[in-house]
Design a protein around this motif. Structure first.
Motif, PDB file in Angstrom:
ATOM      1  N   ASP A 104       0.801  -1.219   0.000  1.00  0.00           N
ATOM      2  CA  ASP A 104       0.000   0.000   0.000  1.00  0.00           C
ATOM      3  C   ASP A 104       0.836   1.272   0.000  1.00  0.00           C
ATOM      4  O   ASP A 104       0.376   2.321  -0.456  1.00  0.00           O
ATOM      5  CB  ASP A 104      -0.932   0.007   1.217  1.00  0.00           C
ATOM      6  CG  ASP A 104      -1.984  -1.080   1.121  1.00  0.00           C
ATOM      7  OD1 ASP A 104      -3.028  -0.818   0.517  1.00  0.00           O
ATOM      8  OD2 ASP A 104      -1.741  -2.202   1.598  1.00  0.00           O
ATOM      9  N   ASP A 105       2.053   1.202   0.526  1.00  0.00           N
ATOM     10  CA  ASP A 105       2.915   2.375   0.565  1.00  0.00           C
ATOM     11  C   ASP A 105       4.350   1.906   0.707  1.00  0.00           C
ATOM     12  O   ASP A 105       4.609   0.723   0.971  1.00  0.00           O
ATOM     13  CB  ASP A 105       2.509   3.298   1.723  1.00  0.00           C
ATOM     14  CG  ASP A 105       2.850   4.760   1.464  1.00  0.00           C
ATOM     15  OD1 ASP A 105       3.594   5.043   0.492  1.00  0.00           O
ATOM     16  OD2 ASP A 105       2.381   5.626   2.227  1.00  0.00           O
ATOM     17  N   ARG A 121      -0.754   6.219  10.151  1.00  0.00           N
ATOM     18  CA  ARG A 121      -2.056   6.798  10.495  1.00  0.00           C
ATOM     19  C   ARG A 121      -2.936   6.914   9.261  1.00  0.00           C
ATOM     20  O   ARG A 121      -4.138   6.631   9.304  1.00  0.00           O
ATOM     21  CB  ARG A 121      -1.890   8.174  11.145  1.00  0.00           C
ATOM     22  CG  ARG A 121      -1.422   8.137  12.584  1.00  0.00           C
ATOM     23  CD  ARG A 121      -1.687   9.456  13.284  1.00  0.00           C
ATOM     24  NE  ARG A 121      -1.006  10.585  12.670  1.00  0.00           N
ATOM     25  CZ  ARG A 121       0.186  11.026  13.038  1.00  0.00           C
ATOM     26  NH1 ARG A 121       0.862  10.416  14.016  1.00  0.00           N
ATOM     27  NH2 ARG A 121       0.728  12.072  12.450  1.00  0.00           N
ATOM     28  N   ALA A 122      -2.341   7.329   8.150  1.00  0.00           N
ATOM     29  CA  ALA A 122      -3.109   7.534   6.921  1.00  0.00           C
ATOM     30  C   ALA A 122      -3.686   6.220   6.400  1.00  0.00           C
ATOM     31  O   ALA A 122      -4.869   6.142   6.040  1.00  0.00           O
ATOM     32  CB  ALA A 122      -2.229   8.175   5.842  1.00  0.00           C
ATOM     33  N   VAL A 123      -2.870   5.171   6.364  1.00  0.00           N
ATOM     34  CA  VAL A 123      -3.349   3.881   5.853  1.00  0.00           C
ATOM     35  C   VAL A 123      -4.381   3.280   6.799  1.00  0.00           C
ATOM     36  O   VAL A 123      -5.410   2.744   6.364  1.00  0.00           O
ATOM     37  CB  VAL A 123      -2.174   2.907   5.622  1.00  0.00           C
ATOM     38  CG1 VAL A 123      -2.693   1.522   5.249  1.00  0.00           C
ATOM     39  CG2 VAL A 123      -1.259   3.429   4.512  1.00  0.00           C
ATOM     40  N   TYR A 190      -3.088  11.458  -4.419  1.00  0.00           N
ATOM     41  CA  TYR A 190      -2.327  10.997  -3.257  1.00  0.00           C
ATOM     42  C   TYR A 190      -2.919  11.565  -1.970  1.00  0.00           C
ATOM     43  O   TYR A 190      -3.108  10.851  -0.980  1.00  0.00           O
ATOM     44  CB  TYR A 190      -0.861  11.405  -3.386  1.00  0.00           C
ATOM     45  CG  TYR A 190       0.036  10.742  -2.360  1.00  0.00           C
ATOM     46  CD1 TYR A 190       0.619   9.512  -2.608  1.00  0.00           C
ATOM     47  CD2 TYR A 190       0.258  11.337  -1.123  1.00  0.00           C
ATOM     48  CE1 TYR A 190       1.420   8.889  -1.667  1.00  0.00           C
ATOM     49  CE2 TYR A 190       1.051  10.723  -0.167  1.00  0.00           C
ATOM     50  CZ  TYR A 190       1.634   9.499  -0.446  1.00  0.00           C
ATOM     51  OH  TYR A 190       2.406   8.893   0.501  1.00  0.00           O
ATOM     52  N   GLU A 191      -3.235  12.860  -1.985  1.00  0.00           N
ATOM     53  CA  GLU A 191      -3.785  13.503  -0.791  1.00  0.00           C
ATOM     54  C   GLU A 191      -5.160  12.942  -0.437  1.00  0.00           C
ATOM     55  O   GLU A 191      -5.478  12.734   0.739  1.00  0.00           O
ATOM     56  CB  GLU A 191      -3.863  15.009  -1.005  1.00  0.00           C
ATOM     57  CG  GLU A 191      -2.485  15.685  -1.030  1.00  0.00           C
ATOM     58  CD  GLU A 191      -2.529  17.099  -1.581  1.00  0.00           C
ATOM     59  OE1 GLU A 191      -3.623  17.519  -2.019  1.00  0.00           O
ATOM     60  OE2 GLU A 191      -1.482  17.762  -1.573  1.00  0.00           O
ATOM     61  N   LEU A 192      -5.997  12.699  -1.459  1.00  0.00           N
ATOM     62  CA  LEU A 192      -7.347  12.196  -1.203  1.00  0.00           C
ATOM     63  C   LEU A 192      -7.340  10.750  -0.726  1.00  0.00           C
ATOM     64  O   LEU A 192      -8.130  10.367   0.145  1.00  0.00           O
ATOM     65  CB  LEU A 192      -8.196  12.309  -2.479  1.00  0.00           C
ATOM     66  CG  LEU A 192      -8.633  13.711  -2.875  1.00  0.00           C
ATOM     67  CD1 LEU A 192      -9.232  13.702  -4.277  1.00  0.00           C
ATOM     68  CD2 LEU A 192      -9.643  14.284  -1.875  1.00  0.00           C
ATOM     69  N   SER A 196      -3.054  12.414   3.718  1.00  0.00           N
ATOM     70  CA  SER A 196      -1.912  12.963   4.449  1.00  0.00           C
ATOM     71  C   SER A 196      -1.119  13.836   3.495  1.00  0.00           C
ATOM     72  O   SER A 196      -1.477  13.984   2.328  1.00  0.00           O
ATOM     73  CB  SER A 196      -1.028  11.841   4.989  1.00  0.00           C
ATOM     74  OG  SER A 196      -0.456  11.098   3.935  1.00  0.00           O
ATOM     75  N   GLY A 197      -0.046  14.418   3.996  1.00  0.00           N
ATOM     76  CA  GLY A 197       0.766  15.283   3.158  1.00  0.00           C
ATOM     77  C   GLY A 197       1.334  14.550   1.962  1.00  0.00           C
ATOM     78  O   GLY A 197       1.587  13.349   2.021  1.00  0.00           O
TER      79      GLY A 197
END
Length: 237
Positions: A104-105, A121-123, A190-192, A196-197
């Motif tokens: 995922d990242d 946190r984002a995932v 990416y942001e949506l 995250s940043g």
């Protein structure tokens, strides 16, 4: 920080004891429960015996490397548990290979603790949002050229065939299908999706979009669903 009684559980798979300890400390400082494994084989054994909310994974592991780990996780084990790769391998090919397999990242070592915390946190937020939609039935269904995306069930159908997407692939397609006439830049996607940043991960978006295209083309090879708008980004075609 999370409540210890309801702490989300993170599996850290890293053979370097110092880095493993650092990642576990970062996770615990964020209020998560961290479980440590020091090889790919040990990591898979942990997954088979317990449930985790996210996996932090090194690529160069003894016995079973990170690529084999993700391939087994997404294939044989049919697990959708989010995976963030944390690796010293910074080459584009390495990132593309891991994202294509279903990671995922991707975070490159050396890393800043806050970057790891933000990405996790984002995932977790995205996977938590998905669980909430499944529980409360609040999601919607979108249809585009024979393609149906059901937010509640996190399910995508093309004609009568179900398309299996990773968390990131589903979320990107969800953003696009909700505004089929809008062009989204890679930065905005990416942001949506990651919420995250933006970390300059153009290639991550490109790989995920390519994966979606391949899966749709397997059903409808002559139909284009995602169009590249050169110099801007992507939109549904």
């Amino acid at each position: 920080m999370g409540d210890c009684a309801t702490a989300q559980k993170i599996l850290v798979v890293e053979d370097d004891q110092d880095i493993n300890a650092l990642l576990a400390k970062i996770m615990r400082n964020e209020g998560y429960e961290a479980v440590q494994a020091y090889s790919g084989t040990e990591g898979l054994l942990r997954i088979e015996s317990d449930a985790f909310d996210l996996i932090l994974l090194d690529m160069m592991l003894p016995g079973m490397d990170g690529m084999s780990f993700v391939a087994r996780l997404r294939g044989e084990l049919l697990s959708s548990t989010p995976v963030i790769v944390v690796s010293a391998k910074a080459g584009l090919a390495d990132k593309v290979d891991m994202l294509s397999l279903g990671a995922d990242d991707y975070i490159v070592k050396p890393f800043e603790p806050e970057e790891v915390a933000v990405r996790v946190r984002a995932v977790l937020r995205r996977s938590g949002d998905a669980s909430a939609r499944e529980t409360d039935g609040g999601g919607k269904t979108y249809v585009f050229k024979g393609l149906t995306l059901d937010e509640t069930a996190r399910r995508v159908m093309l004609d009568d065939a179900e398309i299996t997407l990773t968390v990131s692939e589903f979320d990107i397609l969800s953003v696009l299908i909700q505004s089929p006439d809008k062009v989204f830049s890679r930065e905005r996607l990416y942001e949506l999706v990651w919420k995250s940043g933006y970390y300059g991960e153009d290639n991550a978006i490109n790989v995920h979009v390519s994966n979606i295209r391949k899966k749709l083309a397997a059903i409808r090879p002559d139909e284009e669903y995602i169009k590249t708008v050169w110099g801007i980004g992507f939109k549904l075609s």
